[in-house]
Design a protein around this motif. Structure first.
Motif, PDB file in Angstrom:
ATOM      1  N   ALA A 195       0.897   5.559  -3.819  1.00 11.67           N
ATOM      2  CA  ALA A 195      -0.329   4.792  -3.991  1.00 11.67           C
ATOM      3  C   ALA A 195      -0.766   4.705  -5.458  1.00 11.67           C
ATOM      4  O   ALA A 195      -1.076   3.609  -5.947  1.00 11.67           O
ATOM      5  CB  ALA A 195      -1.448   5.377  -3.131  1.00 11.67           C
ATOM      6  N   CYS A 198       1.468   2.207  -7.370  1.00  9.14           N
ATOM      7  CA  CYS A 198       1.243   0.806  -7.013  1.00  9.14           C
ATOM      8  C   CYS A 198      -0.094   0.307  -7.558  1.00  9.14           C
ATOM      9  O   CYS A 198      -0.184  -0.801  -8.097  1.00  9.14           O
ATOM     10  CB  CYS A 198       1.300   0.652  -5.497  1.00  9.14           C
ATOM     11  SG  CYS A 198       1.237  -1.054  -4.918  1.00  9.14           S
ATOM     12  N   GLU A 236       6.894   5.054   6.537  1.00  6.11           N
ATOM     13  CA  GLU A 236       5.713   4.709   7.323  1.00  6.11           C
ATOM     14  C   GLU A 236       4.430   5.003   6.539  1.00  6.11           C
ATOM     15  O   GLU A 236       3.501   4.201   6.526  1.00  6.11           O
ATOM     16  CB  GLU A 236       5.716   5.487   8.644  1.00  6.11           C
ATOM     17  CG  GLU A 236       6.765   5.021   9.637  1.00  6.11           C
ATOM     18  CD  GLU A 236       6.541   3.588  10.082  1.00  6.11           C
ATOM     19  OE1 GLU A 236       5.372   3.210  10.302  1.00  6.11           O
ATOM     20  OE2 GLU A 236       7.522   2.839  10.194  1.00  6.11           O
ATOM     21  N   ASN A 238       3.967   5.124   3.342  1.00  5.86           N
ATOM     22  CA  ASN A 238       3.808   4.290   2.144  1.00  5.86           C
ATOM     23  C   ASN A 238       4.031   2.806   2.422  1.00  5.86           C
ATOM     24  O   ASN A 238       4.256   2.041   1.496  1.00  5.86           O
ATOM     25  CB  ASN A 238       4.791   4.756   1.062  1.00  5.86           C
ATOM     26  CG  ASN A 238       4.455   6.123   0.519  1.00  5.86           C
ATOM     27  OD1 ASN A 238       3.443   6.319  -0.139  1.00  5.86           O
ATOM     28  ND2 ASN A 238       5.312   7.099   0.808  1.00  5.86           N
ATOM     29  N   ARG A 239       3.968   2.426   3.694  1.00  8.26           N
ATOM     30  CA  ARG A 239       4.288   1.045   4.059  1.00  8.26           C
ATOM     31  C   ARG A 239       3.435   0.037   3.288  1.00  8.26           C
ATOM     32  O   ARG A 239       3.939  -0.959   2.755  1.00  8.26           O
ATOM     33  CB  ARG A 239       4.098   0.834   5.555  1.00  8.26           C
ATOM     34  CG  ARG A 239       4.348  -0.596   6.012  1.00  8.26           C
ATOM     35  CD  ARG A 239       4.069  -0.769   7.481  1.00  8.26           C
ATOM     36  NE  ARG A 239       4.969   0.031   8.295  1.00  8.26           N
ATOM     37  CZ  ARG A 239       4.898   0.089   9.625  1.00  8.26           C
ATOM     38  NH1 ARG A 239       3.969  -0.590  10.267  1.00  8.26           N
ATOM     39  NH2 ARG A 239       5.752   0.843  10.308  1.00  8.26           N
ATOM     40  N   GLU A 240       2.121   0.278   3.216  1.00  5.08           N
ATOM     41  CA  GLU A 240       1.222  -0.663   2.544  1.00  5.08           C
ATOM     42  C   GLU A 240       1.624  -0.862   1.089  1.00  5.08           C
ATOM     43  O   GLU A 240       1.671  -1.991   0.592  1.00  5.08           O
ATOM     44  CB  GLU A 240      -0.218  -0.159   2.614  1.00  5.08           C
ATOM     45  CG  GLU A 240      -1.201  -1.015   1.820  1.00  5.08           C
ATOM     46  CD  GLU A 240      -2.588  -0.408   1.745  1.00  5.08           C
ATOM     47  OE1 GLU A 240      -3.433  -0.962   1.021  1.00  5.08           O
ATOM     48  OE2 GLU A 240      -2.832   0.633   2.407  1.00  5.08           O
ATOM     49  N   TRP A 241       1.929   0.238   0.405  1.00  5.43           N
ATOM     50  CA  TRP A 241       2.232   0.146  -1.027  1.00  5.43           C
ATOM     51  C   TRP A 241       3.588  -0.494  -1.269  1.00  5.43           C
ATOM     52  O   TRP A 241       3.766  -1.238  -2.240  1.00  5.43           O
ATOM     53  CB  TRP A 241       2.157   1.535  -1.645  1.00  5.43           C
ATOM     54  CG  TRP A 241       0.914   2.247  -1.229  1.00  5.43           C
ATOM     55  CD1 TRP A 241       0.801   3.359  -0.453  1.00  5.43           C
ATOM     56  CD2 TRP A 241      -0.437   1.842  -1.519  1.00  5.43           C
ATOM     57  NE1 TRP A 241      -0.516   3.687  -0.248  1.00  5.43           N
ATOM     58  CE2 TRP A 241      -1.306   2.771  -0.892  1.00  5.43           C
ATOM     59  CE3 TRP A 241      -1.006   0.794  -2.248  1.00  5.43           C
ATOM     60  CZ2 TRP A 241      -2.686   2.685  -0.973  1.00  5.43           C
ATOM     61  CZ3 TRP A 241      -2.387   0.697  -2.328  1.00  5.43           C
ATOM     62  CH2 TRP A 241      -3.210   1.624  -1.693  1.00  5.43           C
ATOM     63  N   GLN A 243       4.934  -2.795   0.671  1.00  7.88           N
ATOM     64  CA  GLN A 243       4.749  -4.223   0.911  1.00  7.88           C
ATOM     65  C   GLN A 243       4.051  -4.890  -0.274  1.00  7.88           C
ATOM     66  O   GLN A 243       4.408  -6.012  -0.666  1.00  7.88           O
ATOM     67  CB  GLN A 243       3.950  -4.437   2.198  1.00  7.88           C
ATOM     68  CG  GLN A 243       4.713  -4.060   3.460  1.00  7.88           C
ATOM     69  CD  GLN A 243       3.879  -4.182   4.719  1.00  7.88           C
ATOM     70  OE1 GLN A 243       2.642  -4.236   4.669  1.00  7.88           O
ATOM     71  NE2 GLN A 243       4.529  -4.204   5.874  1.00  7.88           N
ATOM     72  N   ARG A 244       3.082  -4.209  -0.858  1.00  7.51           N
ATOM     73  CA  ARG A 244       2.382  -4.768  -2.020  1.00  7.51           C
ATOM     74  C   ARG A 244       3.328  -4.908  -3.198  1.00  7.51           C
ATOM     75  O   ARG A 244       3.278  -5.905  -3.938  1.00  7.51           O
ATOM     76  CB  ARG A 244       1.189  -3.883  -2.383  1.00  7.51           C
ATOM     77  CG  ARG A 244       0.037  -4.038  -1.411  1.00  7.51           C
ATOM     78  CD  ARG A 244      -1.094  -3.076  -1.668  1.00  7.51           C
ATOM     79  NE  ARG A 244      -1.791  -3.306  -2.921  1.00  7.51           N
ATOM     80  CZ  ARG A 244      -3.015  -2.861  -3.176  1.00  7.51           C
ATOM     81  NH1 ARG A 244      -3.664  -2.167  -2.251  1.00  7.51           N
ATOM     82  NH2 ARG A 244      -3.597  -3.101  -4.323  1.00  7.51           N
ATOM     83  N   THR A 247       5.691  -7.820  -2.486  1.00  6.82           N
ATOM     84  CA  THR A 247       4.978  -9.098  -2.631  1.00  6.82           C
ATOM     85  C   THR A 247       4.757  -9.447  -4.094  1.00  6.82           C
ATOM     86  O   THR A 247       4.921 -10.592  -4.525  1.00  6.82           O
ATOM     87  CB  THR A 247       3.632  -9.040  -1.898  1.00  6.82           C
ATOM     88  OG1 THR A 247       3.868  -8.790  -0.501  1.00  6.82           O
ATOM     89  CG2 THR A 247       2.870 -10.351  -2.052  1.00  6.82           C
TER      90      THR A 247
END
Length: 256
Positions: A195, A198, A236, A238-241, A243-244, A247
């Motif tokens: 986190a 990112c 799982e 760190n999935r959000e980070w 994906q960011r 992207t």
């Protein structure tokens, strides 16, 4: 042939558990048990040491929390509210505040943390962190900055702890305050996930200096590269980070 296969399987299992025993500081006597008693030693080790360690591992806790959240997403909040209703102690109030924050109700969480702060536990580090998190969630960055300053004053070690260090960096970034870069760099030194990397990249990506935007791109690329080697629970978590980062790289967010 089946006899020799059985011996080989026992050795493989025993070696696996022996490595686990050494890495986790188990007594040397476990090596004797594992190799002196074919299969029986491995079975004993599995139930006595290995299975309990799995239940206590970060991956197991994350998986358990995810399943609980999926099956009964309001359970933690419901239990915290019931505990507070039975005994409105500061500890139960703080637990309820944390549950409210996790449920996205920062306004009510702030009320509980503010109420708890108006008493003898006003300088409790966990309380101050919860208060700052609530203030940040409500975009009251000036108040969050003041609360974090108070936290670092009463507990200097908090500067070297992952969550408060990252929250401080994000607060300075939201305020456009000097010291943001140093705060993110400090958060990176005590990070337990990606986190901070990112979010630091997000901040660097909107800076006017080309070198900062190139640094952001390299940080995003590092996250994507490192993700190829993550175990399942890390992916799982760190999935959000991830994906960011993907992207940002795909959209060329670091280039103007």
């Amino acid at each position: 042939m089946p006899y020799f296969f059985g011996i080989g399987l026992h050795v493989i299992i025993a070696i696996f558990f022996a490595v686990h025993a050494m890495r986790n500081g188990q007594g040397i006597y476990w090596l004797f048990i594992l190799f002196a008693f074919p299969m029986l030693g491995s079975i004993v080790y599995f139930f006595a040491i290995y299975l309990p360690s799995l239940r206590q591992s970060r991956g197991a806790r994350v998986a358990t929390q995810a399943i609980t959240q999926f099956v009964d997403p309001n359970r933690a909040l419901r239990e915290a509210r019931a505990a507070f209703d039975r005994a409105p102690t500061v500890q139960h109030r703080m637990r309820l505040g944390d549950a409210l924050l996790a449920a996205g109700n920062a306004r009510e969480a702030l009320e509980h943390f503010q109420a708890a702060a108006n008493g003898p536990f006003a300088n409790d580090p966990a309380l101050l962190l919860g208060l700052a998190r609530s203030q940040f969630a409500l975009s009251d960055y000036t108040a969050a900055d003041a609360t974090l300053a108070n936290l670092f004053s009463v507990n200097p070690q908090a500067r070297n702890q992952g969550e408060p260090a990252l929250l401080y960096a994000r607060t300075l970034a939201a305020l456009g305050a000097p010291g943001t870069r140093a705060a993110f760099e400090q958060a990176l030194t005590c990070a337990s996930d990606v986190a901070p990397r990112c979010l630091f990249a997000d901040w660097l990506a909107v800076q006017p200096d080309d070198a900062d935007r190139q640094h952001a791109e390299s940080l995003y690329a590092e996250i994507v590269q490192d993700a190829r080697h993550w175990p399942r629970h890390a992916r799982e978590h760190n999935r959000e980070w991830l994906q960011r980062a993907q992207t940002a790289l795909a959209s060329g967010a670091t280039r103007r």
